[in-house]
Write a protein that holds these residues in place. Sequence first.
Motif, PDB file in Angstrom:
ATOM      1  N   UNK A 196      23.590  57.078  28.623  1.00 26.23           N
ATOM      2  CA  UNK A 196      22.313  56.439  28.961  1.00 26.23           C
ATOM      3  C   UNK A 196      21.816  55.614  27.779  1.00 26.23           C
ATOM      4  N   UNK A 197      21.621  54.325  28.022  1.00 26.89           N
ATOM      5  CA  UNK A 197      21.045  53.420  27.036  1.00 26.89           C
ATOM      6  C   UNK A 197      19.549  53.353  27.350  1.00 26.89           C
ATOM      7  N   UNK A 198      18.745  54.071  26.549  1.00 28.22           N
ATOM      8  CA  UNK A 198      17.315  54.184  26.871  1.00 28.22           C
ATOM      9  C   UNK A 198      16.551  52.908  26.543  1.00 28.22           C
ATOM     10  N   UNK A 199      17.147  52.028  25.717  1.00 31.10           N
ATOM     11  CA  UNK A 199      16.480  50.762  25.390  1.00 31.10           C
ATOM     12  C   UNK A 199      16.691  49.753  26.521  1.00 31.10           C
ATOM     13  N   UNK A 200      17.927  49.671  26.994  1.00 32.08           N
ATOM     14  CA  UNK A 200      18.258  48.714  28.064  1.00 32.08           C
ATOM     15  C   UNK A 200      18.011  49.306  29.449  1.00 32.08           C
ATOM     16  N   UNK A 212      13.781  54.754  31.591  1.00 27.17           N
ATOM     17  CA  UNK A 212      13.737  55.783  30.541  1.00 27.17           C
ATOM     18  C   UNK A 212      12.317  55.899  30.001  1.00 27.17           C
ATOM     19  N   UNK A 213      12.154  56.722  28.977  1.00 27.38           N
ATOM     20  CA  UNK A 213      10.832  57.035  28.424  1.00 27.38           C
ATOM     21  C   UNK A 213      10.079  55.821  27.908  1.00 27.38           C
ATOM     22  N   UNK A 217      12.319  46.622  24.522  1.00 27.71           N
ATOM     23  CA  UNK A 217      12.599  45.304  23.936  1.00 27.71           C
ATOM     24  C   UNK A 217      11.303  44.650  23.452  1.00 27.71           C
ATOM     25  N   UNK A 218      10.230  44.907  24.189  1.00 28.42           N
ATOM     26  CA  UNK A 218       8.935  44.324  23.812  1.00 28.42           C
ATOM     27  C   UNK A 218       8.254  45.134  22.708  1.00 28.42           C
ATOM     28  N   UNK A 219       8.619  46.410  22.620  1.00 31.17           N
ATOM     29  CA  UNK A 219       7.894  47.306  21.710  1.00 31.17           C
ATOM     30  C   UNK A 219       8.595  47.537  20.365  1.00 31.17           C
ATOM     31  N   UNK A 220       9.875  47.118  20.282  1.00 34.19           N
ATOM     32  CA  UNK A 220      10.579  47.255  18.992  1.00 34.19           C
ATOM     33  C   UNK A 220      10.951  45.843  18.525  1.00 34.19           C
ATOM     34  N   UNK A 225      20.223  44.609  20.406  1.00 37.64           N
ATOM     35  CA  UNK A 225      20.520  45.892  21.060  1.00 37.64           C
ATOM     36  C   UNK A 225      20.993  46.917  20.025  1.00 37.64           C
ATOM     37  N   UNK A 226      21.825  46.461  19.088  1.00 33.91           N
ATOM     38  CA  UNK A 226      22.310  47.353  18.022  1.00 33.91           C
ATOM     39  C   UNK A 226      21.137  47.839  17.168  1.00 33.91           C
ATOM     40  N   UNK A 227      20.257  46.929  16.827  1.00 37.21           N
ATOM     41  CA  UNK A 227      19.104  47.276  15.984  1.00 37.21           C
ATOM     42  C   UNK A 227      18.190  48.273  16.696  1.00 37.21           C
ATOM     43  N   UNK A 228      17.910  47.987  17.969  1.00 38.52           N
ATOM     44  CA  UNK A 228      16.952  48.830  18.707  1.00 38.52           C
ATOM     45  C   UNK A 228      17.532  50.203  19.042  1.00 38.52           C
ATOM     46  N   UNK A 229      18.858  50.267  19.175  1.00 36.15           N
ATOM     47  CA  UNK A 229      19.486  51.551  19.543  1.00 36.15           C
ATOM     48  C   UNK A 229      20.049  52.272  18.331  1.00 36.15           C
ATOM     49  N   UNK A 230      19.781  51.769  17.151  1.00 38.14           N
ATOM     50  CA  UNK A 230      20.374  52.373  15.951  1.00 38.14           C
ATOM     51  C   UNK A 230      19.919  53.832  15.828  1.00 38.14           C
ATOM     52  N   UNK A 231      20.872  54.756  15.665  1.00 34.86           N
ATOM     53  CA  UNK A 231      20.479  56.182  15.636  1.00 34.86           C
ATOM     54  C   UNK A 231      19.505  56.501  14.499  1.00 34.86           C
ATOM     55  N   UNK A 232      18.530  57.324  14.813  1.00 33.85           N
ATOM     56  CA  UNK A 232      17.522  57.709  13.820  1.00 33.85           C
ATOM     57  C   UNK A 232      18.151  58.576  12.732  1.00 33.85           C
ATOM     58  N   UNK A 233      19.095  59.432  13.138  1.00 31.82           N
ATOM     59  CA  UNK A 233      19.825  60.257  12.181  1.00 31.82           C
ATOM     60  C   UNK A 233      20.882  59.345  11.544  1.00 31.82           C
ATOM     61  N   UNK A 234      20.774  59.041  10.232  1.00 25.20           N
ATOM     62  CA  UNK A 234      21.640  58.014   9.641  1.00 25.20           C
ATOM     63  C   UNK A 234      23.122  58.217   9.960  1.00 25.20           C
TER      64      UNK A 234
END
Lengths: 249, 220
Positions: A107-111, A130-131, B135-138, B204-213
Amino acid sequence: MIQGPEEEGGLPPQAEKKPFAGEAGLLRRLLRWGLLVLLFLVLPLTLILAFLWISTGYGYRHLSPAYVEAHTAPFEPPEPGVGPEAAAALARTAIAKIRPKGVFIVIDRVKNLLYLKEGDQVLLKAVVSAGAGSVLDDPKTGRRWVFDTPTGRFFVKNRRENPVWVAPDWDYIESGEPLPKRFSDRIQEGMLGEYALDLGGGPPGYMIHGTLYTRLLGRNVSHGCIRVGRDDLRVVWKKTTIGTVVYMY
Amino acid sequence: MPKRSLALAFVFLGLAALAAEPATTADEGSPSVLVQRKALAASKRFYLELDLSRKEIRLCHTGATLAVYPVASVEVGFPRRFFLPRRSDDLWIGRTWSQGHLDPPAELKRIRIVPGDEATAPTPGKAEVIPPTLDDLIPVPPRFRILFDGGRVLLVELTGEVPGALMATSPWKIRWREFQEGLGLKPSDPLRVRLRLDAATGAALYRSFPADPPDLLVVP
């Protein structure tokens, strides 16, 4: 003593001929100096700075095969005495054990996309919700909710047909309604669609479920769960079992 | 004899089950890459793979590829002064880079819900209220870095228009910083790899980048 014409006028003869000769000379001298400063100081300094600016910073180059070969780290055996081929075979076996067997969900929660996958093959791509990532504060108790879809690896822990939704406190606080006194008043039928897959993840837990708000699929509008359209949810239901791996990022 | 044939049948079935398992990118690579991939898969955390030959970044978890981000170009960068480069002799290919952090970090502009207010509710009942997406919020900068331990850096530059919100960054400020780094007035990146990505992919890479490094494996 008879005064001559020179003494009568009170001004020297040169000044009479060129009334602004002093200022003109000064201007000329200034111009000359200005030109010299421009030629020998400003221009070279500008050229030096331009050269510095262009020549200093970062340079980039594409990776040639020779560069890649020269900068590739050599093989380091995981354990002493293990050769490259044996290490590769062991690693392949270990990865095969770790990675999900059969069908899994991504699941891609951003897209707002759900993929049903098997290996690298995509069996289904569905637009979901998603959330929202929004925050709700209860003005009375000071409690706070953050409506994020969690990330990481989850497993389908339970599967329910025609699930009912037990509306939590935030649902009433969000809509500005008083909290119901009876538990039965919280039960809502049809809100979660035909199926719900429980993923756990702390109370009350996250789910993949259906939705009444199909017009909002593709947007981040849920309180953390994954809302799926009816037809896509039917495919997900058929292809998954308890234990199916679900990745959310 | 029957015991032997039964054992043989089990071995055969096991092999058949292994063969039936679909081949994935996780099976490919040199012995060195496979050994490191195994370690990353066993970590049960998100990790990245930068594949130089396929020109893609992959987001992975426990041996499964979750997302693929195609890369338009990969270049190695080096600080230079008066056109004289200071090249790194770091053997960075085929290695795992650890603990990647976004610079600048991704920031979600959270909406505060006002109880009873339709406009701030995550799921508005009214059709005319269109809620935002992540996309609008990040907001995404047109150029960002992923900083790894030991000074290894991935510089990501986006080409084209960024979908959604854009983070304002001054190109002059970036150039000035690079100039200072080149002059040695500020510490420069010991190793910098520049990736150019299509804006939608990079965002998309930037917005989905995992929070845990996450760690990054560079696959030759």
